[in-house]
Design an enzyme around this catalytic site. Structure first.
Site, PDB file in Angstrom:
ATOM      1  N   ASP A 197     109.790  90.451   7.411  1.00 17.06           N
ATOM      2  CA  ASP A 197     110.454  90.991   8.522  1.00 17.06           C
ATOM      3  C   ASP A 197     111.272  92.266   8.225  1.00 17.06           C
ATOM      4  OD1 ASP A 197     111.150  91.074  11.091  1.00 17.06           O
ATOM      5  OD2 ASP A 197     112.596  89.543  11.021  1.00 17.06           O
ATOM      6  N   ASN A 255     102.472  88.974  18.026  1.00 15.74           N
ATOM      7  CA  ASN A 255     102.669  90.357  18.030  1.00 15.74           C
ATOM      8  C   ASN A 255     101.486  91.101  18.823  1.00 15.74           C
ATOM      9  OD1 ASN A 255     103.180  89.969  14.220  1.00 15.74           O
ATOM     10  ND2 ASN A 255     104.638  90.678  15.930  1.00 15.74           N
TER      11      ASN A 255
HETATM   12  C1  FPP Z   1     107.880  92.485  10.770  1.00 12.63           C
HETATM   13  O1  FPP Z   1     108.547  93.670  10.815  1.00 12.63           O
HETATM   14  C2  FPP Z   1     106.485  92.948  10.137  1.00 12.63           C
HETATM   15  C3  FPP Z   1     105.103  92.861  10.901  1.00 12.63           C
HETATM   16  C4  FPP Z   1     105.035  92.457  12.118  1.00 12.63           C
HETATM   17  C5  FPP Z   1     103.756  93.197  10.135  1.00 12.63           C
HETATM   18  C6  FPP Z   1     103.875  93.205   8.672  1.00 12.63           C
HETATM   19  C7  FPP Z   1     102.746  94.112   8.065  1.00 12.63           C
HETATM   20  C8  FPP Z   1     102.852  94.625   7.042  1.00 12.63           C
HETATM   21  C9  FPP Z   1     103.903  94.269   5.965  1.00 12.63           C
HETATM   22  C10 FPP Z   1     101.848  95.791   6.589  1.00 12.63           C
HETATM   23  C11 FPP Z   1     100.478  95.297   6.611  1.00 12.63           C
HETATM   24  C12 FPP Z   1     100.174  93.948   6.095  1.00 12.63           C
HETATM   25  C13 FPP Z   1      99.305  93.754   5.016  1.00 12.63           C
HETATM   26  C14 FPP Z   1      98.868  92.324   4.530  1.00 12.63           C
HETATM   27  C15 FPP Z   1      98.488  94.688   4.170  1.00 12.63           C
HETATM   28  P1  FPP Z   1     109.138  94.114  12.366  1.00 12.63           P
HETATM   29  O2  FPP Z   1     108.040  95.120  12.727  1.00 12.63           O
HETATM   30  O3  FPP Z   1     108.929  92.997  13.410  1.00 12.63           O
HETATM   31  O4  FPP Z   1     110.566  94.620  11.812  1.00 12.63           O
HETATM   32  P2  FPP Z   1     111.939  94.706  12.929  1.00 12.63           P
HETATM   33  O5  FPP Z   1     112.251  93.021  13.234  1.00 12.63           O
HETATM   34  O6  FPP Z   1     112.740  95.465  12.147  1.00 12.63           O
HETATM   35  O7  FPP Z   1     111.436  95.236  14.102  1.00 12.63           O
END
Ligand code: FPP
Length: 251
Positions: free
Chosen positions: A24, A72
């Site tokens: 996250d 998501n």
């Molecule tokens: C949460 O951060 C992250 C995600 C919803 C996606 C995770 C994906 C990756 C790290 C990249 C691709 C993955 C792979 C396995 C190749 P957020 O966007 O919710 O952050 P925030 O809470 O700060 O808005």
């Protein structure tokens, strides 16, 4: 590569067999740098690679990454597209490393909802890596704990309806074996980055006795040292599984 001094602090005999991570903070990380959210996801891939390498180097058997939740799908379409593209590109790019390091790729979640090119890449990589046996990397995609439990209950309901199973025989093992995660041990350690302290519909059934490590580090900054610190925190805990401390010390 893990720094040798740091590695020496970790007891190899008391490693978690299964580590699950809620990655996250990509969006906040990007915002802090004055960029769009997708920039954070791109940099999140570097942390994904580092976590996989660290887990494999230490000999952790199972690593589950929460890459895309059922919820998501409610994000802006542009962000969803970018995440799917990152996923396909990363899997394709990392497959030689998976082969070299004995990493088997698996997925949990409603992957039939993913774009078809994404499904194809995943299926091909799962097939190609199925004989690898050093570490299992499980990507949770279009996944949520409640979704999996509902799916499992449906499967069990069908077995009851067909007369294969009686309601009195439904126990933990019946539910376990109907889950997407049935082939894996429950996580010993759950890590969540970014300072948020919640489970967000991840592995709800499986984390009943997991140790939970929350860190304020945003996912793109989560490096080898942070992973090792989570393992050291895990090794400092006394896992009692409902027993008393005395029972654990003198089994
Ligand atoms: C949460 O951060 C992250 C995600 C919803 C996606 C995770 C994906 C990756 C790290 C990249 C691709 C993955 C792979 C396995 C190749 P957020 O966007 O919710 O952050 P925030 O809470 O700060 O808005």
């Amino acid at each position: 590569m893990i720094d040798s001094q740091l590695k020496a602090q970790i007891d190899p005999a008391r490693l978690p067999e299964h580590v699950a991570i809620i990655m996250d903070g990509n969006g906040r990380w990007a915002k802090q740098q004055g960029h769009l959210r997708v920039f954070g996801h791109k940099h999140g891939v570097r942390a994904v690679r580092s976590a996989i390498e660290t887990a494999a180097e230490l000999g952790i058997g199972y690593l589950t990454l929460y890459a895309f939740s059922t919820e998501n799908w409610n994000r802006p379409q542009l962000e969803i597209n970018a995440l799917m593209e990152l996923l396909v590109n990363t899997i394709e790019k990392e497959t030689p490393t998976f082969m070299l390091n004995g990493i088997r790729l698996q997925t949990i979640g409603n992957t039939s909802q993913l774009p078809s090119n994404c499904q194809k890449t995943l299926e091909e990589t799962v097939e190609k890596t199925k004989g690898n046996n050093r570490m299992t990397l499980i990507l949770a995609l279009s996944y949520s704990g409640r979704w999996d439990i509902i799916e499992a209950v449906r499967k069990i309901g069908q077995r009851v309806q067909q007369g294969e199973l009686s309601p009195q025989d439904i126990d933990e093992s019946v539910l376990n074996s109907a889950l997407n995660t049935s082939a894996y041990p429950n996580p010993d350690l759950l890590i969540r980055t970014s300072g948020e302290q919640r489970i967000s519909n991840f592995l709800l059934w499986e984390i009943a006795y997991s140790e939970i490590h929350f860190t304020p580090v945003l996912w793109p900054d989560f490096g080898v040292e942070d992973f090792c610190n989570a393992l050291l925190d895990f090794q400092s805990r006394e896992r009692r599984f409902g027993k008393t401390g005395e029972q654990i010390q003198t089994p």
